[in-house]
Design an enzyme around this catalytic site. Structure first.
Site, PDB file in Angstrom:
ATOM      1  N   CYS A   1      -6.131  -3.290   1.312  1.00 53.31           N
ATOM      2  CA  CYS A   1      -5.650  -2.797   0.012  1.00 53.31           C
ATOM      3  C   CYS A   1      -4.532  -1.778   0.170  1.00 53.31           C
ATOM      4  CB  CYS A   1      -6.818  -2.191  -0.764  1.00 53.31           C
ATOM      5  SG  CYS A   1      -8.053  -3.403  -1.279  1.00 53.31           S
TER       6      CYS A   1
ATOM      7  N   CYS B   1       0.045   3.870  11.791  1.00 54.64           N
ATOM      8  CA  CYS B   1      -0.336   3.544  10.414  1.00 54.64           C
ATOM      9  C   CYS B   1      -1.695   4.182  10.181  1.00 54.64           C
ATOM     10  CB  CYS B   1      -0.338   2.034  10.184  1.00 54.64           C
ATOM     11  SG  CYS B   1      -1.521   1.138  11.219  1.00 54.64           S
TER      12      CYS B   1
END
Length: 392
Positions: A194, A353
């Site tokens: 998501c 990330c």
């Protein structure tokens, strides 16, 4: 299950609170007493976990365990409705528990401020009647499935991405398990989360409420659980469809005797071999303290940057890097300006990330544009590991 033991009586306050349940002929007093006797372990207090936790507490489930080691961030509030501005920075389990107790002061809430792992999964799951998977990553989904299968526990599965949702109940005693459908995790490139692909904020509310419904049915004994079926929801069309699921005779998990099921941490693999090198959070801190000339590159999405970054990091989202690389490849040359023009070719670049998956893909893109893999490093387990070590 708790329903086979003597059922607790309801107090006068509970008889008033759950009056709308008691007048349902299919549910009645016995159904409510079964809920009070029952227990649910909710893994994840995020988008799916928030509505599920609230409805389970409001419905009168006697004991609810919350498993999550994250804290509330501003980016969560678009969809994680148990949290609010007043609980920013607090543990998600603490924030959710306070809201649940406000709905039902009699519910017993057990906080487990940890991430589910091979080391704790069996111990945690064994304490509860029903498990609800409210996670958003494949390694944990497989771990939940394998532990539930080994222990003979029903696993209420939910998944959301962009505008779509899925729901099923995996119970290997009566139907397929998650590995019957997906024996192994997909490659990283085929499994966006998501944070990368986005999710409509109300979507977890739809699926989470359905997960709570399945848990209530399992505990009270009413209705037909979604065992052997998967509900697929399209939020754009507002359509529901049901897919029949079959048990795989050679399933790598549920076709084995429970004693032979060994829990392991699934590794998300890349379709292409990883390139560059890896760097642990501790190694990165050491290089920062040594005033290294390296460049730190944050390839997460802009909304994730609001939750914090590594000091001094250059922030360029992975899609921007990939778009710039594709432009370079089409032109058949090296970039002199633009996004890639800000990334030196003669210095080490540490890319990160949230968990280390997208950064690995970004490194492969840079190598394809002519960057030397010897100068590229992927931060192990990403910003999540960096932040966790900083809090210790």
């Amino acid at each position: 299950m708790a329903a086979e033991m003597p059922l607790p009586e309801l107090t006068e306050a509970e008889l008033r609170r759950f009056g709308r349940h008691l007048i349902l002929p299919e549910f009645g007093l016995e159904g409510q007493r079964r809920l009070k006797a029952g227990s649910v372990l909710l893994i994840g207090a995020g988008g799916l976990g928030c509505p599920t936790a609230l409805y389970l507490a409001a419905a009168g489930v006697g004991r609810i365990g919350l498993v999550d080691a994250d804290v509330v961030e501003e980016t969560n509030l678009q969809r994680q409705i148990a949290h609010g501005h007043s609980t920013l920075g607090r543990a998600k389990t603490e924030s959710a528990a306070a809201r649940m107790r406000d709905l039902n002061p009699d519910v017993v809430i057990e906080r487990h401020d940890v991430f589910l792992s091979v080391d704790n999964a069996l111990d945690l799951i064994a304490r509860y009647d029903v498990v609800i998977d409210g996670t958003d990553n494949f390694p944990t989904r497989y771990l939940v499935n394998d532990a539930c299968t080994k222990l003979g526990k029903p696993n209420v599965f939910g998944g959301v991405l962009r505008f779509d949702g899925q729901l099923s109940v995996f119970d290997a005693r009566r139907g397929p398990c998650y590995r019957c459908l997906f024996p192994e995790p997909p490659p990283v490139e085929l499994a966006p989360n998501c944070s990368e692909a986005g999710v409509l904020g109300v979507l977890p509310g739809v699926i989470g409420a359905l997960q709570a419904t399945e848990a209530v049915k399992l505990l009270s004994g009413i209705g037909t659980p979604m065992i052997g079926r998967m509900l697929v929801y399209d939020g754009l069309d507002l359509s529901f469809s049901t897919v029949e699921l079959a048990k795989a005779p050679n399933c790598p998990c549920c076709s084995k005797p429970s004693s032979e099921i060994v829990l392991r941490t699934e590794q998300m693999v890349c379709a292409a071999p990883p390139v560059g090198q890896t760097l642990s959070p501790a190694e990165l801190r050491a290089r920062l303290e040594a005033d290294d000339t390296m460049l730190i590159l944050d390839v997460r999405n802009p909304d994730e940057w609001l939750g914090g970054t590594i000091p001094g990091a250059l922030r360029i989202a992975k899609p921007e890097i990939e778009q710039a690389v594709q432009s370079v490849l089409r032109d058949g040359g090296k970039a002199e300006g633009g996004v890639l023009g800000t990334l030196p070719r003669d210095r080490d670049i540490i890319v990160y990330c949230q968990s280390g998956m997208r950064s690995s893909a970004a490194i492969r893109s840079l190598v394809s544009a002519g960057y030397d893999p010897a100068h590229l490093f992927n931060l192990e387990r990403g910003f999540s590991a960096w932040r966790k070590e900083a809090e210790q």
